[in-house]
Enzyme design. Structure first.
Site, PDB file in Angstrom:
ATOM      1  N   HIS A 305       1.090  -1.244   0.383  1.00  0.00           N
ATOM      2  CA  HIS A 305       0.313  -0.055  -0.307  1.00  0.00           C
ATOM      3  C   HIS A 305       0.876   1.088   0.311  1.00  0.00           C
ATOM      4  O   HIS A 305       2.475   1.847   0.961  1.00  0.00           O
ATOM      5  CB  HIS A 305      -0.669   0.272   1.331  1.00  0.00           C
ATOM      6  CG  HIS A 305      -1.728   0.579   0.964  1.00  0.00           C
ATOM      7  ND1 HIS A 305      -2.007   2.362   1.559  1.00  0.00           N
ATOM      8  CD2 HIS A 305      -3.310   0.835   1.037  1.00  0.00           C
ATOM      9  CE1 HIS A 305      -3.547   2.902   1.406  1.00  0.00           C
ATOM     10  NE2 HIS A 305      -3.808   2.484   1.263  1.00  0.00           N
ATOM     11  N   ASP A 363      -7.838  -4.700  -0.847  1.00  0.00           N
ATOM     12  CA  ASP A 363      -8.418  -4.863  -2.288  1.00  0.00           C
ATOM     13  C   ASP A 363      -8.180  -6.147  -1.854  1.00  0.00           C
ATOM     14  O   ASP A 363      -9.148  -6.501  -2.761  1.00  0.00           O
ATOM     15  CB  ASP A 363      -7.688  -3.764  -3.218  1.00  0.00           C
ATOM     16  CG  ASP A 363      -8.099  -2.616  -2.755  1.00  0.00           C
ATOM     17  OD1 ASP A 363      -9.029  -1.481  -2.490  1.00  0.00           O
ATOM     18  OD2 ASP A 363      -7.204  -1.553  -2.372  1.00  0.00           O
TER      19      ASP A 363
END
Length: 428
Positions: A305, A363
């Site tokens: 991330h 995600d």
């Protein structure tokens, strides 16, 4: 005493104010830099620039911390429902029992949309992407709700906020129904927020649809995890649009458009597409090798991330939610999920992934979960937009009320042609 820092530029010594927030690094106030020195800063992506002061969300990416109004995300996901978190983000405190009952009632009884607005959907091609539809429909809300677009009136701003949170699930569900060619299902006031959305998406006039409470709670938790995430691209877009005085519905439509990008809201869809490309567990070693090869363009989606250099705190909750959904639905023989579970196992044990801090992010798990719930990949970003709407609205309200707020106007470093004389077309 105000803390200051000194900056030496050529023959000038500038004294700049240093500010400190509740958490996080100190910031150097450079608002007067151009006036004092004739220079401004160059910061692509604004990664070293604070564009505003905010009391809503705090992230410490290195420590893996996410707080909403001071409350850790895991405590909110485990103990609150989505509308409770909405109230917290909007008003700064968790609601009392009476406040929650009133807020839930207001949201529930605003879920219907103007009947003429439903006709807008039929103007889209039947194969239109659901994100294109909700972007248009949300922007069109300003043509139907004139009584709540006066941004100078706090009461009207609150009405617009409640309307937006209440109506976005109905718009999203209608976009889904239009996308799959089924009749619209209207909201029901006897169902909770997530349960109502599931009913609007999967019920048909042909037979009764009973909402599974475990799946409803899982979706509610997904909404909480996506509710706000500080000054990301779409939130910054909402604030920038709002800084011009644009009405709230236009600002949210701008945020939805930004969220559509595959590097932002489309990441969970990209993660699922990657799993489909890998196809089977026996092909995982090949793709792991490709991911480790610097010369190979292939990238593992759903890992790592930009902000979190540790494990994404939302991913831990999403992982638990994912396994709860798969267990409730009894899904055991899905090749895609087999690939996902094996990739998860490798990422948490392989030295390369650990060293690079490429942990599975939210995600990765949300794509798997939403697929298991029955949503097509084209709806993933729509659900993200649905959840993030409250964060956008809270940030927009905060910006409007900020006495230091000015219209956004980033500078640029011009690298084009030098001044030139115009040459008539006959001489070129």
């Amino acid at each position: 005493m105000t803390e200051t820092g000194k900056l030496k530029l050529d023959d000038k010594d500038l004294e700049l104010k240093i500010e400190e927030g509740t958490f996080g690094p100190k910031v150097l106030d450079i608002a007067s830099l151009y006036k004092e020195s004739g220079m401004f800063t160059y910061d692509p992506g604004f990664t070293s620039t604070a564009s505003c002061k905010s009391k809503i969300t705090y992230i410490d990416g290195d420590a893996g911390i996410l707080l909403h109004r001071g409350y850790p995300i895991d405590e909110l996901a485990d103990n609150a429902d989505f509308l409770e978190v909405c109230y917290l983000l909007l008003f700064g405190e968790l609601p009392t029992a009476t406040q929650k009952e009133d807020f839930d009632f207001r949201v529930t009884h605003h879920t219907m949309i103007h009947e003429q607005l439903t006709r807008l959907f039929t103007g889209f091609r039947r194969d239109a992407h659901p994100m294109a539809i909700i972007c248009g429909a949300v922007g069109a809300m300003s043509a139907f709700y004139h009584d709540s677009i006066d941004i100078t009136d706090p009461h009207k701003r609150e009405i617009a906020s409640v309307r937006m949170i209440a109506k976005i699930p109905t718009i999203a569900a209608m976009a889904y129904k239009y996308h799959v060619g089924e009749p619209f299902v209207y909201p029901r006031n006897d169902l909770g927020y997530a349960a109502n959305f599931l009913h609007m998406c999967f019920a048909t006039p042909c037979e009764e649809y009973k909402v599974n409470p475990i799946l409803s709670r899982a979706l509610d938790r997904i909404f909480i995890l996506h509710a706000d995430h500080e000054q990301n691209a779409s939130t910054s877009t909402v604030r920038l649009a709002g800084s011009s005085g644009a009405n709230p519905f236009a600002c949210i439509a701008a945020g939805i458009a930004c969220l559509w990008g595959p590097a932002h809201g489309g990441a969970n869809e990209a993660a699922l597409n990657m799993l489909e490309e890998i196809g089977s567990v026996d092909r995982i070693p090949e793709y792991i090798a490709r991911a480790k090869d610097r010369d190979d363009p292939f990238r593992l989606m759903g890992f790592g991330h930009r902000v979190y250099k540790n494990y994404d705190p939302r991913a831990k909750i999403m992982q638990k939610t994912c396994h709860e959904v798969l267990g409730e639905l009894g899904i055991k023989d899905d090749p895609l999920l087999d690939v996902a579970m094996e990739l998860e196992k490798i990422a948490l044990t392989d030295e390369y992934f650990i060293e690079k801090k490429l942990y599975p992010n939210i995600d990765f798990y949300s794509g798997i979960t939403l697929k298991a719930l029955g949503f097509p990949t084209s709806m993933f970003t729509v659900l993200f937009a649905l959840a993030r709407t409250v964060g956008w609205i809270a940030q927009w309200n905060e910006m409007i009320e900020d006495p230091e707020q000015r219209i956004g106007r980033p500078r640029q470093l011009y690298t084009g042609a030098d001044k030139r004389d115009f040459v008539p077309v006959s001489e070129r």
